[in-house]
Design an enzyme around this catalytic site. Structure first.
Site, mmCIF file in Angstrom:
data_model
loop_
_atom_site.group_PDB
_atom_site.id
_atom_site.type_symbol
_atom_site.label_atom_id
_atom_site.label_comp_id
_atom_site.label_asym_id
_atom_site.label_seq_id
_atom_site.Cartn_x
_atom_site.Cartn_y
_atom_site.Cartn_z
ATOM 1 N N LYS A 51 37.663 -21.016 -5.876
ATOM 2 C CA LYS A 51 36.415 -21.637 -5.899
ATOM 3 C C LYS A 51 36.419 -22.957 -5.425
ATOM 4 O O LYS A 51 35.433 -24.145 -5.572
ATOM 5 C CB LYS A 51 36.189 -20.701 -7.014
ATOM 6 N N ASN A 58 31.298 -21.907 6.619
ATOM 7 C CA ASN A 58 30.094 -21.686 7.664
ATOM 8 C C ASN A 58 28.964 -21.030 7.232
ATOM 9 O O ASN A 58 27.899 -21.943 7.802
ATOM 10 C CB ASN A 58 30.981 -19.901 7.897
ATOM 11 N N LEU A 67 26.449 -16.315 -2.439
ATOM 12 C CA LEU A 67 27.329 -15.614 -3.585
ATOM 13 C C LEU A 67 28.075 -14.566 -2.861
ATOM 14 O O LEU A 67 29.259 -14.093 -3.748
ATOM 15 C CB LEU A 67 25.870 -14.588 -3.943
ATOM 16 N N GLY A 126 25.602 -7.804 -4.027
ATOM 17 C CA GLY A 126 26.314 -7.379 -4.517
ATOM 18 C C GLY A 126 25.413 -7.019 -5.951
ATOM 19 O O GLY A 126 24.110 -7.053 -6.315
ATOM 20 N N ARG A 174 22.864 -26.804 10.571
ATOM 21 C CA ARG A 174 22.308 -27.017 11.819
ATOM 22 C C ARG A 174 20.731 -26.965 11.525
ATOM 23 O O ARG A 174 19.727 -27.493 12.020
ATOM 24 C CB ARG A 174 22.944 -25.896 11.781
ATOM 25 N N TYR A 180 41.446 -16.209 -6.326
ATOM 26 C CA TYR A 180 40.150 -16.628 -7.160
ATOM 27 C C TYR A 180 39.889 -18.309 -7.337
ATOM 28 O O TYR A 180 38.725 -18.655 -6.721
ATOM 29 C CB TYR A 180 39.077 -15.775 -7.939
HETATM 30 P P1 NAD Z 1 29.810 -9.100 -6.774
HETATM 31 O O1 NAD Z 1 31.325 -8.380 -6.598
HETATM 32 O O2 NAD Z 1 28.926 -7.793 -7.710
HETATM 33 O O3 NAD Z 1 29.141 -9.277 -5.020
HETATM 34 C C1 NAD Z 1 29.270 -9.828 -4.794
HETATM 35 C C2 NAD Z 1 29.228 -9.432 -2.917
HETATM 36 O O4 NAD Z 1 29.797 -10.328 -2.256
HETATM 37 C C3 NAD Z 1 29.385 -7.999 -2.507
HETATM 38 O O5 NAD Z 1 27.878 -7.209 -2.414
HETATM 39 C C4 NAD Z 1 30.571 -7.958 -1.641
HETATM 40 O O6 NAD Z 1 30.339 -7.006 -0.793
HETATM 41 C C5 NAD Z 1 29.916 -9.313 -0.661
HETATM 42 N N1 NAD Z 1 31.146 -10.233 -0.185
HETATM 43 C C6 NAD Z 1 31.737 -10.266 -0.835
HETATM 44 N N2 NAD Z 1 32.907 -10.910 0.081
HETATM 45 C C7 NAD Z 1 32.235 -10.771 1.080
HETATM 46 C C8 NAD Z 1 32.284 -11.834 2.596
HETATM 47 N N3 NAD Z 1 33.182 -11.957 3.599
HETATM 48 N N4 NAD Z 1 30.971 -11.012 3.792
HETATM 49 C C9 NAD Z 1 29.948 -11.035 3.273
HETATM 50 N N5 NAD Z 1 29.539 -10.140 1.749
HETATM 51 C C10 NAD Z 1 30.837 -10.348 1.591
HETATM 52 O O7 NAD Z 1 29.525 -9.874 -7.962
HETATM 53 P P2 NAD Z 1 28.802 -10.823 -8.405
HETATM 54 O O8 NAD Z 1 29.144 -10.389 -10.166
HETATM 55 O O9 NAD Z 1 27.333 -10.116 -8.376
HETATM 56 O O10 NAD Z 1 28.941 -12.556 -8.047
HETATM 57 C C11 NAD Z 1 28.397 -12.895 -6.720
HETATM 58 C C12 NAD Z 1 28.810 -14.482 -6.937
HETATM 59 O O11 NAD Z 1 28.962 -15.178 -8.375
HETATM 60 C C13 NAD Z 1 30.330 -14.395 -6.455
HETATM 61 O O12 NAD Z 1 30.325 -15.836 -5.746
HETATM 62 C C14 NAD Z 1 30.807 -14.724 -8.076
HETATM 63 O O13 NAD Z 1 32.144 -15.286 -6.911
HETATM 64 C C15 NAD Z 1 29.750 -15.626 -9.153
HETATM 65 N N6 NAD Z 1 30.150 -15.140 -9.899
HETATM 66 C C16 NAD Z 1 30.047 -14.424 -11.002
HETATM 67 C C17 NAD Z 1 30.066 -14.024 -11.950
HETATM 68 C C18 NAD Z 1 29.363 -12.775 -13.077
HETATM 69 O O14 NAD Z 1 29.881 -13.589 -14.328
HETATM 70 N N7 NAD Z 1 28.863 -11.737 -12.464
HETATM 71 C C19 NAD Z 1 31.155 -15.016 -12.507
HETATM 72 C C20 NAD Z 1 31.479 -16.261 -12.058
HETATM 73 C C21 NAD Z 1 30.635 -16.283 -11.186
#
Ligand code: NAD
Ligand code: UDP
Length: 320
Positions: free
Chosen positions: A153, A103, A77, A10, A110, A149
């Protein structure tokens, strides 16, 4: 010494992996490509210290993967972050933030690893207190399109709290506010990727509502620095910390700024505001400053210049 990054394909995960590899860490990245892209991890795959596993972290069997058993740090993430994507896959979003977080906490328990969970400013919902300190408990609608969402969270945070309290897992929770740069997909749907893509292709710049709603935008390098400090510093253990930029902008102002910086001929057009769209959002960053000695450094104008240049390069490559 192995660092696990879930969501490595991501936007934030791929930037974080690049930084940690540059520091000599051995990184195992896990992703199921639900919103992540091959393009994001392509430059990492050739690195001798990087291992990639395509896996869904909501599957309980993830905890038994042999490559994860030497974990010393886990950056969890994985989760869609754009409203467009999390609303299209609500059950997977709930699962990865609740079961997936559990998980990863089990794995940390662990392996005696440290764990950082990326929560979000969305846990404050449509805030009635402005700006938002970590002590604010939020105003989230459970009966709406953002709830899958926001509430997932919130439960993810609860899991972290209980693993810390009951089992002493050294957790830290980053509440991330809107973060941007290149690496966001053109079709990600979030405001900066939409506006920049629209401005450089000459399409209409789509403001939702009248654009008076505000957000505070953090450039990716500031975010990645904060996440690493949270992982490193003992002071962050058992803490929830806002990570963002305290400068707040109405969305209409961002639209004009992008149009000017991209020297774009696009029109700015207005469209219906999505349900439950928060009216304001700005972090109080005192805790990050005090515990981590961290403050954001990149202004929105500077970050947008860099983002526009990078999107232009990608577009030129795609057209070749
Ligand atoms: P993104 O969508 O670009 O990346 C998320 C990644 O998680 C993707 O590659 C996706 O394929 C992977 N993913 C999702 N579900 C999965 C699963 N079950 N198993 C394995 N991989 C899985 O989002 P991002 O902007 O990079 O955000 C990353 C984290 O930061 C997220 O948890 C998001 O909630 C948090 N976040 C981001 C922002 C932002 O502004 N970018 C703001 C608040 C929170
Ligand atoms: N937004 C907009 N035009 C777009 C995309 C988003 O006006 O093309 C608005 C959206 O309604 C919200 C803000 O920009 O008020 C930030 O949206 P985003 O989806 O990036 O993140 P959010 O903070 O809402 O999760």
């Amino acid at each position: 010494m192995t660092t696990i990054i879930t969501g490595v394909a991501g936007f934030l995960g791929s930037h974080l992996a690049k930084e940690l590899l540059a520091k000599g860490k051995h990184v195992v990245g896990v992703d199921n490509f639900s919103t992540g892209t091959q393009r994001n991890i392509e430059p990492l795959l050739a690195h001798p210290q990087f291992t990639f596993i395509q896996y869904d972290v909501s599957e309980p069997t993830v905890v038994d993967l042999p490559e994860l058993q030497l974990a010393t740090e886990i950056y969890h993430l994985a989760s869609p972050a754009s409203p467009k994507f999390y609303q299209a896959t609500p059950f997977a979003t709930i699962a990865v933030n609740t079961i997936g977080t559990r998980n990863m906490l089990e794995l940390a328990r662990r392996t005696n690893a440290k764990l950082l969970y990326t929560s979000t400013s969305e846990i404050y919902g449509d805030p009635e207190l402005h700006p938002q300190p970590e002590s604010y408990r939020g105003n989230v609608n459970t009966w709406g399109p953002r709830a899958c969402y926001d509430e997932a969270k919130r439960l993810g945070e609860v899991y972290c709290y209980e693993y810390y309290r009951n089992y002493g897992v050294p957790v830290r929770v980053a509440r991330i506010f809107n973060t941007y740069s290149d690496g966001l997909r053109n079709d990600d749907g979030r405001v900066i990727s939409n506006f920049v893509t629209q401005a450089i292709t000459g399409e209409d710049i789509t403001v939702y509502g009248d654009g008076s709603q505000t957000r505070s935008f953090c450039y990716v390098s500031d975010n990645i620095r904060a996440l690493q400090l949270m992982m490193e510093k003992e002071e962050a253990v058992g803490q929830v910390i806002n990570v963002g930029n305290a400068r707040e902008y109405p969305i209409i102002e961002v639209a004009h700024m992008v149009k000017i910086l991209a020297e774009s001929t696009s029109r700015i057009t207005f469209h219906p505001l999505p349900a439950d769209d928060p009216k304001v959002r700005r972090p109080v960053l005192d805790k990050a400053k005090e515990l981590l000695g961290w403050e954001p450094e990149v202004s929105l104008e500077e970050g947008l210049r860099r983002t526009i240049a990078a999107y232009r390069d990608h577009l030129a490559l795609q057209r070749q």
